[in-house]
Design a protein around this motif. Structure first.
Motif, PDB file in Angstrom:
ATOM      1  N   ALA A  18       0.928  -1.248  -0.042  1.00 54.83           N
ATOM      2  CA  ALA A  18       0.140  -0.121  -0.075  1.00 54.83           C
ATOM      3  C   ALA A  18       0.876   1.235  -0.216  1.00 54.83           C
ATOM      4  CB  ALA A  18      -0.975  -0.049   1.083  1.00 54.83           C
ATOM      5  N   ALA A  19       1.919   1.173   0.835  1.00 56.93           N
ATOM      6  CA  ALA A  19       3.053   2.359   0.938  1.00 56.93           C
ATOM      7  C   ALA A  19       3.434   2.773  -0.426  1.00 56.93           C
ATOM      8  CB  ALA A  19       3.756   2.111   1.921  1.00 56.93           C
ATOM      9  N   GLN A  20       3.690   1.637  -1.311  1.00 56.04           N
ATOM     10  CA  GLN A  20       4.313   1.617  -2.707  1.00 56.04           C
ATOM     11  C   GLN A  20       3.233   1.955  -3.787  1.00 56.04           C
ATOM     12  OE1 GLN A  20       7.763  -0.575  -3.394  1.00 56.04           O
ATOM     13  NE2 GLN A  20       8.632   0.343  -1.540  1.00 56.04           N
ATOM     14  N   HIS A  24      -4.027  -3.106  -6.229  1.00 58.44           N
ATOM     15  CA  HIS A  24      -4.650  -4.430  -6.332  1.00 58.44           C
ATOM     16  C   HIS A  24      -3.359  -5.490  -6.645  1.00 58.44           C
ATOM     17  CE1 HIS A  24      -7.088  -7.478  -8.367  1.00 58.44           C
ATOM     18  NE2 HIS A  24      -6.122  -7.327  -9.455  1.00 58.44           N
ATOM     19  N   ALA A  25      -3.560  -6.555  -5.963  1.00 57.69           N
ATOM     20  CA  ALA A  25      -2.259  -7.419  -6.011  1.00 57.69           C
ATOM     21  C   ALA A  25      -3.017  -8.827  -6.330  1.00 57.69           C
ATOM     22  CB  ALA A  25      -1.710  -7.419  -4.621  1.00 57.69           C
ATOM     23  N   GLU A  26      -2.325  -9.498  -7.364  1.00 60.04           N
ATOM     24  CA  GLU A  26      -2.682 -10.899  -7.642  1.00 60.04           C
ATOM     25  C   GLU A  26      -1.319 -11.801  -7.237  1.00 60.04           C
ATOM     26  OE1 GLU A  26      -4.154 -11.021 -11.788  1.00 60.04           O
ATOM     27  OE2 GLU A  26      -5.634  -9.238 -11.137  1.00 60.04           O
ATOM     28  N   PRO A  47      -8.939  -4.776   1.646  1.00 59.29           N
ATOM     29  CA  PRO A  47      -9.691  -3.598   0.840  1.00 59.29           C
ATOM     30  C   PRO A  47      -9.880  -2.437   2.266  1.00 59.29           C
ATOM     31  CG  PRO A  47     -10.720  -5.433   0.415  1.00 59.29           C
ATOM     32  CD  PRO A  47      -9.644  -6.045   1.253  1.00 59.29           C
ATOM     33  N   GLU A  48     -10.464  -2.966   3.555  1.00 62.10           N
ATOM     34  CA  GLU A  48     -10.541  -2.051   4.587  1.00 62.10           C
ATOM     35  C   GLU A  48      -9.430  -1.651   4.948  1.00 62.10           C
ATOM     36  OE1 GLU A  48     -13.217  -2.321   7.466  1.00 62.10           O
ATOM     37  OE2 GLU A  48     -14.816  -1.585   6.111  1.00 62.10           O
ATOM     38  N   ARG A  49      -8.298  -2.589   5.308  1.00 59.28           N
ATOM     39  CA  ARG A  49      -7.019  -2.261   6.172  1.00 59.28           C
ATOM     40  C   ARG A  49      -5.966  -1.405   5.368  1.00 59.28           C
ATOM     41  NH1 ARG A  49      -4.861  -4.282  10.702  1.00 59.28           N
ATOM     42  NH2 ARG A  49      -2.926  -5.090  10.331  1.00 59.28           N
ATOM     43  N   HIS A  50      -6.237  -1.875   4.087  1.00 58.08           N
ATOM     44  CA  HIS A  50      -4.778  -1.329   3.159  1.00 58.08           C
ATOM     45  C   HIS A  50      -5.284  -0.711   1.711  1.00 58.08           C
ATOM     46  CE1 HIS A  50      -2.085  -3.351   5.946  1.00 58.08           C
ATOM     47  NE2 HIS A  50      -2.995  -4.712   5.784  1.00 58.08           N
TER      48      HIS A  50
END
Ligand code: ADE
Ligand code: ZN
Length: 335
Positions: free
Chosen positions: A87-89, A93-95, A125-128
């Motif tokens: 998230a910081a980068q 969306h991550a597969e 989705p909520e956390r990051h």
């Protein structure tokens, strides 16, 4: 006066082995918690072992350090730590790849792995602020029949957590053909199909995953440039290639970043994306890979924007979500 920190471009990460996000400090903490003996006393000692000569020398350490992952909680924490970094980068969306056989063969059950990862992915989705999918990879240096067993055992997670299958581990000398049956079953089950090829292996390995497995994306594929007919096929069919520049340098598939084929792949009209592969081992997460190709290959803002847009074009996303991400990429202002 405060200096503004540049905001990373929004992107999808499509080539990321969750086990390759195990940082040395986390490996030591898990070893202590789970009573696992590691042949390393400190994070420095583990990092000192990150001196790879090829894919095989990396895989030896990668599989050895996984010994510390034992419980559902371990897998949840591993994935949650990755998602926070991603998230910081700028990852939206991550597969994510997982290697179930690497855990089953050392006595860790499939539900431990998948439910553990699933808890972190469900909260992402909520956390990051990241949507996720999970791709179970089969090890191409193990039998096709074993892949079929794992595939059948994973059915309860299809559609809810597991959305695709992949193929990884040792490439050269390990044909993809024994996995044709399991990839066919994956297609029939509505799963997406990706495969590593053309990382160390020459172009016939890429042709094989396209023609024999029906792979929809090629992971790495950097050696495709050696075959003009293959380049034409990949360009014509818009087959995405998930390229991992820092990985290629660390595993010595390219002599250095300045020699990386990424610009030539873009010039050839290929749908190239930039990803991190095994970021703990290769010196950086996905934005670090973007920064490295900017610095070493001289890629400008608009080329980085194209790479970010490509990541969403190549993602297995619903069209409305893809369009929203592409609008965010188009609106991004590089610092
Ligand atoms: N498993 C984890 N990382 C890999 C890579 N770079 N190539 C093949 N298999 C892998
Ligand atoms: Zn990989």
């Amino acid at each position: 006066m405060t200096v503004p920190v540049p905001v990373p471009v929004p992107k999808a990460e499509l080539h990321l082995h969750i086990e390759g996000t195990l940082e040395p400090e986390a490996a030591l903490a898990l070893a202590a918690r789970n009573g696992v003996d590691l042949p390393f006393a400190s994070a420095e000692e583990i990092r000192a072992a990150y001196s790879f000569t090829d894919l095989g020398s990396f895989l030896d350490l990668y599989y050895a350090l996984m010994a510390v992952l034992r419980t559902e909680r371990d897998f949840t924490e591993l994935a949650d730590a990755y998602l926070a970094r991603a998230a910081a980068q700028g990852v939206r969306h991550a597969e994510i790849f997982v290697d179930p056989q690497a855990h089953l063969t050392r006595g860790v059950a499939l539900d431990t792995v998948l439910d553990g990862l699933g808890a972190a992915l469900a909260a992402a989705p909520e956390r990051h602020g990241i949507t996720t999918q999970l791709i179970i990879c089969f090890l191409r240096d193990r039998p096709g029949a074993e892949a079929l067993e794992v595939f059948e055992a994973a059915r309860p997670w299809f559609g809810t957590l597991v959305t695709g299958v992949g193929l990884d581990s040792t490439e050269v000398g390990c044909p993809a053909a024994p996995f044709a049956e399991v990839f066919g079953r994956a297609r029939d089950a509505g799963l997406r199909r990706v495969a590593h090829a053309g990382e160390e292996g020459p172009p016939p390995y890429v042709w094989e995953v396209l023609d024999v497995l029906g792979a929809e994306r090629v992971d790495h594929g950097i050696r495709s440039l050696e075959d003009p007919e293959l380049v034409a096929r990949l360009a014509r069919d818009r087959v995405p290639l998930t390229v991992c520049p820092l990985s290629n340098v660390r595993l010595r598939t390219v002599p250095d970043l300045a020699a990386h084929p990424l610009p030539r792949m873009l010039d050839a009209g290929l749908l190239v994306t930039v990803n991190s592969d095994d970021p703990s081992y290769f010196g950086g997460y996905v934005e670090d890979n973007f920064a490295a190709v900017r610095a070493e290959l001289g890629l400008d803002d608009e080329t980085l924007r194209l790479l970010a847009a490509n990541s969403f074009h190549a993602a297995f996303l619903p069209e409305d979500e893809r369009a929203a991400h592409l609008r965010a990429v188009a609106a991004h202002r590089f610092g």
